[in-house]
Design a protein around this motif. Structure first.
Motif, short mmCIF file in Angstrom:
data_model
loop_
_atom_site.label_atom_id
_atom_site.label_comp_id
_atom_site.label_asym_id
_atom_site.label_seq_id
_atom_site.Cartn_x
_atom_site.Cartn_y
_atom_site.Cartn_z
N LEU A 1 2.35 -1.09 -17.05
CA LEU A 1 1.65 -0.57 -15.87
C LEU A 1 2.58 -0.17 -14.74
O LEU A 1 2.26 0.71 -13.94
N TRP A 2 3.74 -0.82 -14.63
CA TRP A 2 4.64 -0.57 -13.49
C TRP A 2 4.95 0.92 -13.28
O TRP A 2 4.80 1.43 -12.17
N PRO A 3 5.35 1.65 -14.35
CA PRO A 3 5.68 3.08 -14.14
C PRO A 3 4.46 3.92 -13.78
O PRO A 3 4.61 5.06 -13.38
N GLN A 4 3.26 3.36 -13.92
CA GLN A 4 2.05 4.12 -13.58
C GLN A 4 1.64 3.94 -12.13
O GLN A 4 0.68 4.56 -11.65
N ILE A 5 2.33 3.05 -11.41
CA ILE A 5 1.98 2.82 -10.01
C ILE A 5 2.31 4.09 -9.21
O ILE A 5 3.42 4.59 -9.29
N PRO A 6 1.35 4.62 -8.46
CA PRO A 6 1.64 5.81 -7.65
C PRO A 6 2.77 5.52 -6.65
O PRO A 6 2.83 4.42 -6.08
N ALA A 7 3.65 6.51 -6.48
CA ALA A 7 4.85 6.30 -5.68
C ALA A 7 4.56 5.93 -4.22
O ALA A 7 5.37 5.31 -3.55
N THR A 8 3.38 6.29 -3.73
CA THR A 8 3.04 5.99 -2.33
C THR A 8 2.37 4.62 -2.16
O THR A 8 2.02 4.22 -1.06
N ARG A 9 2.18 3.95 -3.27
CA ARG A 9 1.29 2.79 -3.31
C ARG A 9 1.81 1.57 -2.53
O ARG A 9 1.02 0.80 -1.98
N PHE A 10 3.14 1.38 -2.53
CA PHE A 10 3.67 0.11 -2.01
C PHE A 10 3.38 -0.12 -0.53
O PHE A 10 3.44 -1.24 -0.05
N HIS A 11 3.07 0.97 0.19
CA HIS A 11 2.78 0.79 1.62
C HIS A 11 1.34 1.07 1.99
O HIS A 11 1.02 1.28 3.15
N GLU A 12 0.46 1.01 0.99
CA GLU A 12 -0.97 1.09 1.28
C GLU A 12 -1.49 -0.30 1.65
O GLU A 12 -1.06 -1.31 1.09
N LYS A 13 -2.41 -0.30 2.61
CA LYS A 13 -3.03 -1.57 3.00
C LYS A 13 -4.31 -1.75 2.18
O LYS A 13 -5.08 -0.81 2.04
N GLU A 14 -4.52 -2.91 1.63
CA GLU A 14 -5.66 -3.12 0.74
C GLU A 14 -6.00 -4.62 0.69
O GLU A 14 -5.15 -5.45 0.96
N MET A 15 -7.24 -4.91 0.28
CA MET A 15 -7.62 -6.31 0.07
C MET A 15 -7.24 -6.67 -1.36
O MET A 15 -7.99 -6.34 -2.30
N ALA A 16 -6.13 -7.35 -1.55
CA ALA A 16 -5.73 -7.75 -2.90
C ALA A 16 -6.76 -8.74 -3.43
O ALA A 16 -7.21 -9.64 -2.71
N PHE A 17 -7.12 -8.59 -4.71
CA PHE A 17 -8.13 -9.43 -5.33
C PHE A 17 -9.46 -9.40 -4.55
O PHE A 17 -10.25 -10.33 -4.63
N GLY A 18 -9.64 -8.31 -3.78
CA GLY A 18 -10.87 -8.17 -3.01
C GLY A 18 -10.98 -9.12 -1.84
O GLY A 18 -11.99 -9.16 -1.15
N GLN A 19 -9.93 -9.90 -1.58
CA GLN A 19 -10.06 -10.90 -0.51
C GLN A 19 -8.83 -11.14 0.35
O GLN A 19 -8.96 -11.73 1.43
N TYR A 20 -7.64 -10.72 -0.10
CA TYR A 20 -6.44 -11.00 0.70
C TYR A 20 -5.91 -9.70 1.29
O TYR A 20 -5.30 -8.89 0.59
N GLU A 21 -6.13 -9.49 2.57
CA GLU A 21 -5.68 -8.26 3.23
C GLU A 21 -4.15 -8.24 3.29
O GLU A 21 -3.52 -9.22 3.69
N GLY A 22 -3.58 -7.12 2.90
CA GLY A 22 -2.13 -7.00 2.99
C GLY A 22 -1.65 -5.64 2.54
O GLY A 22 -2.40 -4.86 1.95
#
Lengths: 173, 173
Positions: A114-135
């Protein structure tokens, strides 16, 4: 008067490490964590505890669930499947060491896929990881790794208390 | 026929995080580690042990020595001074919790002072950290942090074994 000198970028704005380097680092930690799991005596894996803490099997399941759900959520932005995997975390049924090692290897492959499929802009998107942890995504990925190091370090104490020499911390090959 | 489509960079070549983000991450871990040290009972700090492991005072001194020597070596390329600080690691004399906390705060400031002085090209230079550990600078910095997380996780077991609830792992403020 215009300053025409070439400007050196301030250190704060330069990349610290690349995505490829992070993957290498993560997989290095996973190799060490796998050795710690392998070193754990089968008959103590689901029972041995210090200070009321969870047995190492539960700590290992947490590592597995977070890594599996984490890479899925990071790569796809779909945290539902991640949540399903994360729910493994609450699994109370006893498990064998071999079952855990097999799950471990499966997730290791999944991360590499899955790692190479991560969109290149993804690392600095803000999101609720696991639907509950904002980061921000990079910090959520670091959290998975930090959590693994944290619980693995606790596994070192369990092993020492059981009279077993743990694998060397510095070796990530 | 030339392909004129704009190329998306492969994820592996993009930055995972910036130098500023790494500093934030490191200092967040240091805040948590400081709370673990603060939570440790003074009368057990230099004596309590599980499985023949070092008491927490020695683990804390190792964290302090590695961070102090590490930031110095990374910022200046001078690992002699770093080695001198690293030698604190072998210090056997008892220390009080307050002495350790004061040293801790001193190094926290030192990291904040030296970080912006790190040359922007530095993170990918190959060097013998502390004059003895070959590695690329970014990985040597990660090692300092990983080592702190590892031993702090062991401190959590010590605290639990002493009947003390450790500070929450997820809180880095």
């Amino acid at each position: 008067m215009e300053n025409t000198a070439v400007k050196t970028p301030p250190v704060t704005s330069v990349p610290f490490m690349s995505a490829a380097e992070l993957l290498d680092t993560w997989q290095g930690h996973r190799r060490l964590s796998r050795r710690v799991l392998e070193a754990f005596p089968e008959d103590q894996l689901t029972t041995f505890s210090i200070g009321g803490m969870r047995p190492y099997s539960q700590l290992a399941i947490e590592m597995i669930a977070l890594a599996a759900g984490g890479i899925e959520g990071v790569a796809t932005s779909n945290w539902d499947a991640a949540g399903r995997l994360f729910a493994l975390n609450g699994r109370e049924t006893p498990v064998t060491r071999q079952e855990l090692l097999d799950l471990w290897d499966q997730i290791t492959e999944q991360i590499n896929t899955l790692w190479p499929q991560i969109p290149a802009t993804r690392f600095h998107e803000k999101e609720m990881a696991f639907g509950q942890y904002e980061g921000v995504i990079y910090s959520s990925i670091l959290y998975l790794i930090d959590n693994e190091i944290h619980h693995r370090g606790q596994g070192y104490v369990y092993l020492r208390a059981l009279g077993i020499e743990p694998p060397p911390f510095w070796d990530r090959q």
